[in-house]
Design a protein around this motif. Sequence first.
Motif, PDB file in Angstrom:
ATOM      1  N   ASP A 106      -5.362   8.763  -9.331  1.00  0.00           N
ATOM      2  CA  ASP A 106      -6.253   7.636  -9.067  1.00  0.00           C
ATOM      3  C   ASP A 106      -5.477   6.321  -9.050  1.00  0.00           C
ATOM      4  O   ASP A 106      -4.391   6.219  -9.625  1.00  0.00           O
ATOM      5  CB  ASP A 106      -7.328   7.540 -10.164  1.00  0.00           C
ATOM      6  N   LEU A 161      -5.951   0.835   1.337  1.00  0.00           N
ATOM      7  CA  LEU A 161      -5.437   1.697   0.271  1.00  0.00           C
ATOM      8  C   LEU A 161      -6.272   2.979   0.178  1.00  0.00           C
ATOM      9  O   LEU A 161      -5.729   4.069   0.027  1.00  0.00           O
ATOM     10  CB  LEU A 161      -5.447   0.942  -1.061  1.00  0.00           C
ATOM     11  N   ARG A 162      -7.587   2.847   0.296  1.00  0.00           N
ATOM     12  CA  ARG A 162      -8.474   4.013   0.227  1.00  0.00           C
ATOM     13  C   ARG A 162      -8.259   4.968   1.398  1.00  0.00           C
ATOM     14  O   ARG A 162      -8.373   6.184   1.247  1.00  0.00           O
ATOM     15  CB  ARG A 162      -9.935   3.569   0.232  1.00  0.00           C
ATOM     16  N   THR A 163      -7.990   4.419   2.561  1.00  0.00           N
ATOM     17  CA  THR A 163      -7.869   5.242   3.776  1.00  0.00           C
ATOM     18  C   THR A 163      -6.419   5.387   4.216  1.00  0.00           C
ATOM     19  O   THR A 163      -6.166   5.840   5.328  1.00  0.00           O
ATOM     20  CB  THR A 163      -8.688   4.641   4.925  1.00  0.00           C
ATOM     21  N   ARG A 190       0.828  -1.204   0.000  1.00  0.00           N
ATOM     22  CA  ARG A 190       0.000   0.000   0.000  1.00  0.00           C
ATOM     23  C   ARG A 190       0.864   1.258   0.000  1.00  0.00           C
ATOM     24  O   ARG A 190       0.648   2.182  -0.775  1.00  0.00           O
ATOM     25  CB  ARG A 190      -0.925   0.010   1.217  1.00  0.00           C
ATOM     26  N   CYS A 234      -7.065  -1.055  -8.839  1.00  0.00           N
ATOM     27  CA  CYS A 234      -6.453  -2.352  -8.531  1.00  0.00           C
ATOM     28  C   CYS A 234      -7.283  -3.463  -9.153  1.00  0.00           C
ATOM     29  O   CYS A 234      -8.517  -3.386  -9.208  1.00  0.00           O
ATOM     30  CB  CYS A 234      -6.378  -2.559  -7.025  1.00  0.00           C
ATOM     31  N   LEU A 263      -7.758  -3.218  -0.161  1.00  0.00           N
ATOM     32  CA  LEU A 263      -8.393  -2.089  -0.851  1.00  0.00           C
ATOM     33  C   LEU A 263      -8.892  -1.041   0.135  1.00  0.00           C
ATOM     34  O   LEU A 263      -8.730   0.161  -0.091  1.00  0.00           O
ATOM     35  CB  LEU A 263      -9.546  -2.576  -1.729  1.00  0.00           C
ATOM     36  N   ASP A 264      -9.485  -1.482   1.239  1.00  0.00           N
ATOM     37  CA  ASP A 264      -9.940  -0.534   2.264  1.00  0.00           C
ATOM     38  C   ASP A 264      -8.762   0.261   2.820  1.00  0.00           C
ATOM     39  O   ASP A 264      -8.850   1.478   2.982  1.00  0.00           O
ATOM     40  CB  ASP A 264     -10.658  -1.257   3.404  1.00  0.00           C
TER      41      ASP A 264
END
Length: 127
Positions: free
Chosen positions: A73, A117-119, A46, A76, A114-115
């Motif tokens: 952006d 990576l978003r946060t 990440r 993935c 993914l979570d």
Amino acid sequence: MRLVVQRVTRASVSVDEEIVGEISKGLCVLVGIRKDDTPADAEWCRDRILKTNFWPDDQGKPWKRSVATGGYDVLCVSQFTLFAEIKRKKGQKDLDFRNAMGSDAARVFYATFLDDLRTGPAADAAP
């Protein structure tokens, strides 16, 4: 984990001819998850995605901006085949995926990745 990272001006993923994800300028990342990967491996990946400098700065100096510092952006794509091995058996070539994480565990691991990576820590964007 194994990542294949590509800088893109735009990218999309389609399933059954329907777009399920798309981005403009950023990174398209194929994500392979190995059976013995840990949350620490996911955190390291990440951070590499968010903090590695792939773009030039405003003065055109290369390798000065990252996803985090440039606001780019990330798309993935889960790709268990990154851990495939070609095995030769009596003249045949067979693919072996035994090093990839099993599908149920990989779904949970990938969703958590993914979570995160978003946060992720976009504020401290230094590599």
